[in-house]
Motif scaffolding. Sequence first.
Motif, PDB file in Angstrom:
ATOM      1  N   LEU A 169     -38.231  -1.330 -22.614  1.00 60.06           N
ATOM      2  CA  LEU A 169     -39.274  -1.013 -22.083  1.00 60.06           C
ATOM      3  C   LEU A 169     -38.772  -0.201 -20.704  1.00 60.06           C
ATOM      4  CD1 LEU A 169     -41.825  -4.183 -21.981  1.00 60.06           C
ATOM      5  CD2 LEU A 169     -41.861  -1.627 -23.621  1.00 60.06           C
ATOM      6  N   PHE A 170     -37.838  -0.467 -20.011  1.00 60.41           N
ATOM      7  CA  PHE A 170     -37.422  -0.305 -19.373  1.00 60.41           C
ATOM      8  C   PHE A 170     -36.543   1.386 -19.419  1.00 60.41           C
ATOM      9  CE2 PHE A 170     -37.481  -3.430 -15.423  1.00 60.41           C
ATOM     10  CZ  PHE A 170     -39.239  -3.362 -16.034  1.00 60.41           C
TER      11      PHE A 170
ATOM     12  N   ARG B  89     -36.523   7.109 -19.043  1.00 63.31           N
ATOM     13  CA  ARG B  89     -36.576   8.831 -19.650  1.00 63.31           C
ATOM     14  C   ARG B  89     -37.359   9.089 -20.046  1.00 63.31           C
ATOM     15  NH1 ARG B  89     -32.485   7.321 -24.930  1.00 63.31           N
ATOM     16  NH2 ARG B  89     -30.775   5.935 -23.112  1.00 63.31           N
ATOM     17  N   GLY B  90     -38.545   8.387 -18.830  1.00 65.98           N
ATOM     18  CA  GLY B  90     -39.903   9.241 -19.930  1.00 65.98           C
ATOM     19  C   GLY B  90     -40.978   9.595 -20.723  1.00 65.98           C
ATOM     20  N   TYR B  91     -40.743   8.380 -21.208  1.00 67.59           N
ATOM     21  CA  TYR B  91     -41.308   8.328 -23.024  1.00 67.59           C
ATOM     22  C   TYR B  91     -42.284   6.738 -23.364  1.00 67.59           C
ATOM     23  CZ  TYR B  91     -37.959  11.276 -24.760  1.00 67.59           C
ATOM     24  OH  TYR B  91     -37.400  13.473 -25.456  1.00 67.59           O
TER      25      TYR B  91
ATOM     26  N   PHE C 131     -46.748  -0.538 -20.047  1.00 72.82           N
ATOM     27  CA  PHE C 131     -45.643  -0.752 -21.055  1.00 72.82           C
ATOM     28  C   PHE C 131     -45.954  -1.347 -22.271  1.00 72.82           C
ATOM     29  CE2 PHE C 131     -44.245  -2.005 -16.412  1.00 72.82           C
ATOM     30  CZ  PHE C 131     -42.968  -1.384 -16.442  1.00 72.82           C
ATOM     31  N   VAL C 132     -46.476  -0.506 -22.681  1.00 70.65           N
ATOM     32  CA  VAL C 132     -46.867  -0.427 -24.823  1.00 70.65           C
ATOM     33  C   VAL C 132     -45.524   0.621 -24.728  1.00 70.65           C
ATOM     34  CG1 VAL C 132     -48.190  -0.135 -26.092  1.00 70.65           C
ATOM     35  CG2 VAL C 132     -49.446  -0.874 -23.690  1.00 70.65           C
ATOM     36  N   PRO C 133     -45.115   0.776 -25.758  1.00 70.59           N
ATOM     37  CA  PRO C 133     -44.123   0.788 -26.745  1.00 70.59           C
ATOM     38  C   PRO C 133     -44.814   1.818 -27.613  1.00 70.59           C
ATOM     39  CG  PRO C 133     -44.493  -1.442 -27.739  1.00 70.59           C
ATOM     40  CD  PRO C 133     -45.490  -1.510 -27.044  1.00 70.59           C
ATOM     41  N   GLU C 134     -45.722   2.811 -26.953  1.00 70.92           N
ATOM     42  CA  GLU C 134     -45.916   3.325 -28.276  1.00 70.92           C
ATOM     43  C   GLU C 134     -45.319   4.959 -28.199  1.00 70.92           C
ATOM     44  OE1 GLU C 134     -49.971   5.316 -26.483  1.00 70.92           O
ATOM     45  OE2 GLU C 134     -49.006   4.388 -24.296  1.00 70.92           O
TER      46      GLU C 134
ATOM     47  N   TYR D  59     -42.419   8.952 -30.216  1.00 74.42           N
ATOM     48  CA  TYR D  59     -40.616   9.589 -30.770  1.00 74.42           C
ATOM     49  C   TYR D  59     -40.369   8.735 -31.503  1.00 74.42           C
ATOM     50  CZ  TYR D  59     -42.632  13.346 -27.102  1.00 74.42           C
ATOM     51  OH  TYR D  59     -43.421  13.728 -26.067  1.00 74.42           O
ATOM     52  N   PRO D  60     -40.632   8.634 -32.607  1.00 76.84           N
ATOM     53  CA  PRO D  60     -39.624   7.310 -33.240  1.00 76.84           C
ATOM     54  C   PRO D  60     -38.207   7.757 -33.677  1.00 76.84           C
ATOM     55  CG  PRO D  60     -41.346   9.061 -35.330  1.00 76.84           C
ATOM     56  CD  PRO D  60     -41.306   9.475 -33.129  1.00 76.84           C
TER      57      PRO D  60
END
Length: 350
Positions: free
Chosen positions: A23-24, A29-31, A37-40, A45-46
């Motif tokens: 997450l952090f 890195r700007g993603y 804090f959702v891992p979109e 960007y897989p």
Amino acid sequence: MPTKGLVERLSGGEDVLIAEGYLFEFERRGYLKAGSFVPEVVLDYPERVRELHEEFVHAGSDVVQAFTYYGHREKLRLIGKEHLLEKLNVDALKIARDVADRTDTLMAGNICNTTLYQKDKPELIEQSEAMFKEQIEWAVANGADCIIAETFFEYAEAELALESIKKYGQGVPAIVNMAAPSIGTMCDGVPFDIGCKKLEDRGAAVVGLNCVRGPTSILPEIRKIRQMCKGPIAALPVPYRTTLEQPMMQSLIDPDTNKMAFPENLPAFQCSRYQIREFAKECKEIGVEVVGLCCGNASHYMREIAEVYGRKPPASKYSTDMSLHYMYGNKANFSTYYTQDHKQQFYPTS
């Protein structure tokens, strides 16, 4: 699939290193958006997710943890993307499985605090179990070797997570890590070491603490857990300079603003590599079998832990060797352009 599973490795006397902190790192890195804090990034960007998995393995991680932390139904509902829940989870698991298969590492599914659990509200307990169930079943269907359940502030929610893994996980081993708030017990009053012992007795393969506390404030509790528990224990702090007075990263006050440093100003409290090295040494002395770092982690930190634990991951090829530096190295390598007088200006001996 890996040549040896989690339980087999631990029962054979091996240690297991786990790189967390996705997450952090993606926020840095700007993603990824701080706050929700959702891992979109898994969907957007897989390849970046795949690359970070590979980077952590390169640095010594034995586990590729699928990036499904806060990828649960409640978080997706928060940002209006609940319809993407299954795709996010399955895609994350497939990416992690692919990297694990190519590196002979373990692939871990991941569940975490639901953000809605309340022990005195049956309807919220039921919703929490349903959220655990779907993520666990997706993890099992996509080949998870173990499931990491983590960052629970209430013992009761950690216990529910473990029972859900036992109920829906088809025998996949569970690592259950609680988060240690500054009040000295879990938020429902259960001492950290007692909670870990209860989880161990209920069948968790590994128990311990992760997140919120840095090395300085987590280690005293890890020592108590080691004394209480007979089986493997885990320590995965955040790499921030917390203290016994400010034990959580959320406790840290930025002296420049007199405001909470979490989350944007936490880099001002980042641990040095030397501090992470000392943390790993203490963990090894205590007898921590599952060790790593959580929010704020980076590959150079994982290399420090790996080397303390006797590993030479591929990243060790590039470990620091200042004897080769043109200014600070030994005389044989010191540039003829710089005299010893010049050298002393940059690096005085006294």
